[in-house]
Scaffold this motif. Structure first.
Motif, short mmCIF file in Angstrom:
data_model
loop_
_atom_site.label_atom_id
_atom_site.label_comp_id
_atom_site.label_asym_id
_atom_site.label_seq_id
_atom_site.Cartn_x
_atom_site.Cartn_y
_atom_site.Cartn_z
N GLY A 101 -1.50 -2.07 -13.05
CA GLY A 101 -0.04 -2.53 -12.66
C GLY A 101 0.78 -1.51 -11.95
N ASP A 102 0.86 -0.32 -12.08
CA ASP A 102 1.48 0.83 -11.52
C ASP A 102 1.06 0.79 -10.09
N THR A 103 -0.28 0.56 -10.05
CA THR A 103 -0.94 0.78 -8.49
C THR A 103 -0.62 -0.52 -7.76
N VAL A 104 -0.58 -1.56 -8.22
CA VAL A 104 -0.17 -2.75 -7.43
C VAL A 104 1.66 -2.56 -7.05
N ARG A 105 2.25 -1.92 -8.05
CA ARG A 105 3.68 -1.68 -7.37
C ARG A 105 3.68 -0.83 -6.28
N ALA A 106 2.93 -0.07 -6.23
CA ALA A 106 2.92 1.16 -5.28
C ALA A 106 2.25 0.52 -4.21
N VAL A 107 1.17 -0.47 -4.31
CA VAL A 107 0.64 -1.15 -3.12
C VAL A 107 1.74 -1.93 -2.40
N LEU A 108 2.65 -2.68 -3.16
CA LEU A 108 3.64 -3.36 -2.53
C LEU A 108 4.76 -2.49 -1.82
N VAL A 109 4.89 -1.34 -2.28
CA VAL A 109 5.72 -0.30 -1.56
C VAL A 109 5.21 0.11 -0.38
N ALA A 110 3.86 0.17 -0.06
CA ALA A 110 3.06 0.80 0.79
C ALA A 110 3.13 -0.57 2.05
N GLY A 111 3.33 -1.80 1.47
CA GLY A 111 3.45 -2.65 2.54
C GLY A 111 2.33 -3.63 2.71
N ALA A 112 1.29 -3.53 1.65
CA ALA A 112 0.25 -4.54 1.66
C ALA A 112 0.44 -5.85 0.98
N VAL A 113 -0.09 -6.73 1.29
CA VAL A 113 0.06 -8.17 0.56
C VAL A 113 -1.12 -8.67 -0.18
#
Length: 278
Positions: A101-113
């Motif tokens: 879950g933490d990784t996914v939040r970071a993915v969104l911050v990175a701009g990936a969808v």
């Protein structure tokens, strides 16, 4: 428009690209230059390859890369292109569901969808695949993190039954059903390329099916006719690019000639592409 609203719009556009019989074709990239080249070639989206990205960052594939390094690279790629970006995050760069879950939040911050989350286990002495229930929890955590952020992230559940010799159609469909119920949006089955197998998976998976392609695999047109919704090159373009580096280096060092470099991209054109504003 806020960043979340922009991500939401991009995520919805990415979702709409998954159409059975008219597949989203992804020539996977691992760096910003490759991502821009893929975009310029006409790709509707850019997907990263975890293997290519790991090699580019100086480590091996297979859950050896750390989250921060991986997502820093993903953020650079997402910032370099105008099309949606999907990140291959291997097993989630975390030991447990909360960490995914933490990784996914970071993915969104990175701009990936979009994300790929695989069920392979790379720990020495462990079985080839993560238990179904445990993997479903990890996918559910990814779904919950994205939903809480208000972004309809496309969660692609990668099932490595064929890649790891851990099962066939029946085992794959069992896993697919569990992962889709946990919140996955699509199913990715690398290693399955036989048309009969692909057709059985298309008919049995209650969601978009993603197939990995490379030399010897059916053409995109053939996979489209079978009902595939997404076609990925995975690490094969990275492997071909690195093979070119080796051939060119050996030719230069062994014979002092440069024939391998004949078909290189034009310097000015490549420089102009990288100078382009996003």
């Amino acid at each position: 428009m806020t960043n979340t609203e922009q991500l939401r719009e991009t995520a919805l556009a990415f979702r709409a690209l998954h159409v059975p019989g008219r597949p989203l074709v992804l020539p996977n990239a691992w760096d910003t230059a490759g991502a821009r080249i893929v975009e310029e070639a006409g790709a509707a989206a850019v997907a990263t390859t975890s293997a290519g990205l790991a090699w580019d960052l100086g480590t091996a594939d297979g859950d050896r890369l750390d989250r921060e390094s991986a997502l820093t690279a993903v953020a650079r790629i997402a910032a370099a292109v105008r099309v949606p970006v999907s990140a291959d995050i291997e097993s989630g760069y975390a030991p447990d569901a909360r960490g995914v879950g933490d990784t996914v939040r970071a993915v969104l911050v990175a701009g990936a969808v979009g994300v790929n989350i695989e069920d392979a286990l790379h720990t020495e002495g462990a079985g080839p695949l993560r238990p179904v229930g445990e993997q479903a929890e990890r996918i559910a955590a990814a779904r919950a993190a994205a939903d809480a952020a208000g972004v309809p992230l496309f969660v692609n559940a990668r099932i490595d039954t064929y890649l790891r010799g851990a099962g066939g159609v029946e085992e794959t469909l069992e896993r697919a059903a569990a992962f889709l119920a946990a919140g996955a949006d699509g199913v990715f089955v690398p290693g399955a390329v036989d048309p009969v197998t692909v057709k059985a998976l298309v008919e049995g998976v209650e969601g978009p099916l993603n197939i990995l392609v490379g030399p010897g695999a059916p053409s995109v047109g053939e996979l489209a006719a079978l009902g595939v919704a997404r076609v990925s090159a995975g690490s094969s373009i990275a492997q071909a690019a690195h093979a070119l580096v080796r051939r060119a280096a050996r030719e230069l060092l062994d014979t002092g000639t440069y024939g391998t470099l004949t078909d290189g991209l034009d310097y000015a054109g490549l420089n102009a592409l990288m100078s382009r504003a996003r």
